[in-house]
Design an enzyme around this catalytic site. Structure first.
Site, short mmCIF file in Angstrom:
data_model
loop_
_atom_site.label_atom_id
_atom_site.label_comp_id
_atom_site.label_asym_id
_atom_site.label_seq_id
_atom_site.Cartn_x
_atom_site.Cartn_y
_atom_site.Cartn_z
N HIS A 272 29.07 41.65 40.12
CA HIS A 272 29.10 42.58 41.25
C HIS A 272 27.69 42.80 41.79
CE1 HIS A 272 33.00 43.54 39.26
NE2 HIS A 272 33.40 43.60 40.52
N PHE A 274 24.52 41.15 44.83
CA PHE A 274 24.35 40.90 46.26
C PHE A 274 25.06 39.62 46.70
CE2 PHE A 274 21.90 38.98 49.80
CZ PHE A 274 22.22 39.91 50.78
N ASP A 422 37.92 40.79 48.97
CA ASP A 422 37.24 41.19 47.73
C ASP A 422 37.57 40.26 46.57
OD1 ASP A 422 35.67 42.72 46.03
OD2 ASP A 422 37.29 44.11 45.55
N GLN A 473 42.56 33.46 34.36
CA GLN A 473 42.87 33.19 35.76
C GLN A 473 44.35 32.99 36.05
OE1 GLN A 473 39.97 34.48 36.67
NE2 GLN A 473 40.42 33.30 38.48
#
EC number: 3.1.4.-
Length: 542
Positions: A272, A274, A422, A473
């Site tokens: 999380h 830049f 997101d 996943q």
């Protein structure tokens, strides 16, 4: 050490290269140079079946004769002369026909320099120094190393532009995850921030090419090719190309200061960070063009979406809401266990906007700013996965009778677009998406290790002793991503091809990976049981 066999074609001829995985990168490149009959000053470019540039290194993925790579040779030394020795032993220049034609101009010429000439000049200086002093200073070795490093960059540049020259590609078209376990500092140093800002401001004086601007709109965008300063430039370009500068009276200098303050606000955590902020924003930007959102939503809504994406994880500490609540952190106490991180991200976003030099909304009417603030808070709070089912179900309910003039309907559409952006990494090419999984698992494992030490509950999907990459996943894609993307596709069918199809490919990829891991476990289990070549060491009962 096992030998790798790489199949490729060059100039219509089929070739193959063999090397060991522990060979050096230089040795591997020399093998390809020999196969291509390329000179030491020639630049090699290797493409996969998708047309993406891949790095020539021992890490090359093995292929088959049916999936050959394509090798191209680009001459970097095109001065029209070659050096030779005359009868007196002196170096003279002989005219030769340049191997670069107008159609396939070499990279060095397109970028306005001659790397071969640089190397020749360096060799000449080295010979003079050796003659004068008898030894080569360390400085010369360093310069030679920098030239070679620059050549490697050129071989991997995909976009011939002022921006592409700065790319540092170490594996295929993607970098390895940038997270470094040794670097435990969450905040960047003032020196690093200053360096990024200075480079960012210098780049603002040069125009971004049309090629890069179009690439920026695609879901296939590869973030690993771009450094922080370049990503700031690309975020700036989004506001320009969407017309925000004129529509909302945003001053360019203020936009630049705001983007830098945003950059400073993201921590150096594995996931999380830049780069994640940029990727979420880039996907939102891509969806804006793909779905033609300006014709569906108001301009202010598009501004809210892009700005929310940029701010959505500000000051993320690398530990999720579950940890904040279970550890009774200051954030959990402040926000009464209700979306502590998301509330914090919003707070940090508007804290930055309180700085006049970085307030991109300072020229908006008060009522317009209130609308922006309300919209951003809704969008950022929607990224709390604890609210996922509620938001998705509410969105599904409006699909049959959607009305974009209805404030509630529009709000739900914007929240879903935010959520899709997101968690959209798996919609990207695998060479882009998979390193992000490594980053995410690293952040999960960091948290679960701390939770174990502190005696806090540990989620199974974050426990390094219980989870693998494919297992993390498969369930997420099947039960979270695909239902979310499918719901959006009911309203916007265009995402079927660009998002859902790649996610299905990712699901297939991780399913095969899981099967392979299970197969290896079974083999080890059988081997430990004494079963080998069909013969068991266990006694046969009569």
């Amino acid at each position: 050490m096992a030998t790798k066999v790489i199949y490729f074609s060059i100039g219509g001829c089929e070739e193959q290269a063999e090397f060991r995985s522990d060979d050096s990168s230089d040795d591997v490149r020399d093998i390809f140079r020999a196969a291509a009959e390329a000179g030491p000053n020639d630049i090699l470019k290797l493409y996969n079946r998708k047309g993406s540039i891949i790095n020539i290194s021992p890490k090359l993925t093995e292929n088959t004769p049916d999936s050959r790579y394509k090798l191209e040779v680009v001459a970097a030394h095109c001065t029209g002369e070659e050096q030779n020795n005359n009868d007196n032993g002196k170096v003279v220049a002989l005219p030769v026909e340049c191997s670069c034609n107008k159609k396939n101009a070499n990279i060095a010429a397109q970028l306005g320099f001659d790397i071969g000439a640089i190397e020749n000049r360096l060799q000449h200086l080295e010979r003079n120094i050796l003659t004068d002093s008898g030894e080569t200073p360390k400085l010369v070795y360093d310069m030679k190393q920098k030239v070679e490093h620059f050549r490697e960059k050129l071989e991997s540049v995909e976009h011939l532009s002022w921006l592409g020259l700065f790319k540092d590609i170490s594996s295929g078209t993607s970098l390895q995850p940038f997270w470094n376990k040794k670097n435990s500092a969450v905040r960047r140093s003032a020196e690093v921030n200053k360096r990024v800002f200075e480079k960012f401001i210098k780049m603002t004086h040069v125009q971004v090419t049309d090629e890069v601007r179009q690439y920026l709109r695609k879901p296939t965008f590869d973030n690993w090719q771009w450094d922080d300063s370049e990503m700031l430039i690309l975020l700036r370009q989004m506001y320009i190309d969407l017309g925000f500068i004129a529509k909302f009276n945003i001053e360019i200098s203020v936009l630049e200061q705001w983007l830098f303050e945003i950059y400073r606000g993201y921590n150096q955590v594995p996931f999380h960070n830049f780069k994640h902020c940029f990727m979420v924003t880039q996907m939102m930007y891509g969806l804006t063009w793909l779905l033609d959102l300006p014709t569906i939503l108001d301009d202010i809504d598009v501004l809210i979406l892009i700005t929310s994406a940029i701010c959505h994880d500000l000051d993320h500490p690398g530990y999720n809401n579950a940890y904040q609540i279970n550890a009774r952190t200051e954030l959990a106490m402040r926000y009464n266990d209700i979306s502590p991180l998301e509330n914090h991200h919003c707070s940090k976003a508007f804290e930055i906007l309180e700085k006049n030099h970085a307030n991109i909304f300072r020229n908006l009417p008060l009522e317009t700013f209130k609308k922006v603030r309300e919209g951003m808070i809704k969008c950022v709070l929607a990224t709390d996965m604890a609210k996922h089912s509620d938001i998705l179900n509410s969105f599904k309910a409006i699909i049959p009778n959607k009305d974009f003039t209805n404030k509630e309907h529009k709000s739900l559409v914007m929240m879903i677009l935010m959520k899709v952006s997101d968690i959209s990494n798996e919609a990207r090419p695998m060479e882009v998406a998979e390193p992000w999984i490594d980053c995410l698992l690293q952040e999960f494992f960091n948290q679960s290790d701390v939770e174990k030490l502190e005696g806090l509950p540990v989620a199974p999907f974050m426990d390094r002793d219980k989870v693998t990459k494919p297992s993390s996943q498969i369930g997420f894609i099947r039960f979270v991503l695909l239902p979310l993307f499918a719901a959006l596709a009911e309203m916007f069918p265009a995402i079927e091809e660009h998002l859902i199809r790649p996610v299905n490919w990712a699901l297939d990829y991780y399913t095969k990976m899981a099967d392979a891991i299970d197969g290896q476990k079974m083999e080890r289990k059988e081997s430990s049981s004494g079963i080998k070549n069909g013969i068991s060491s266990k006694p046969i009962k009569s």
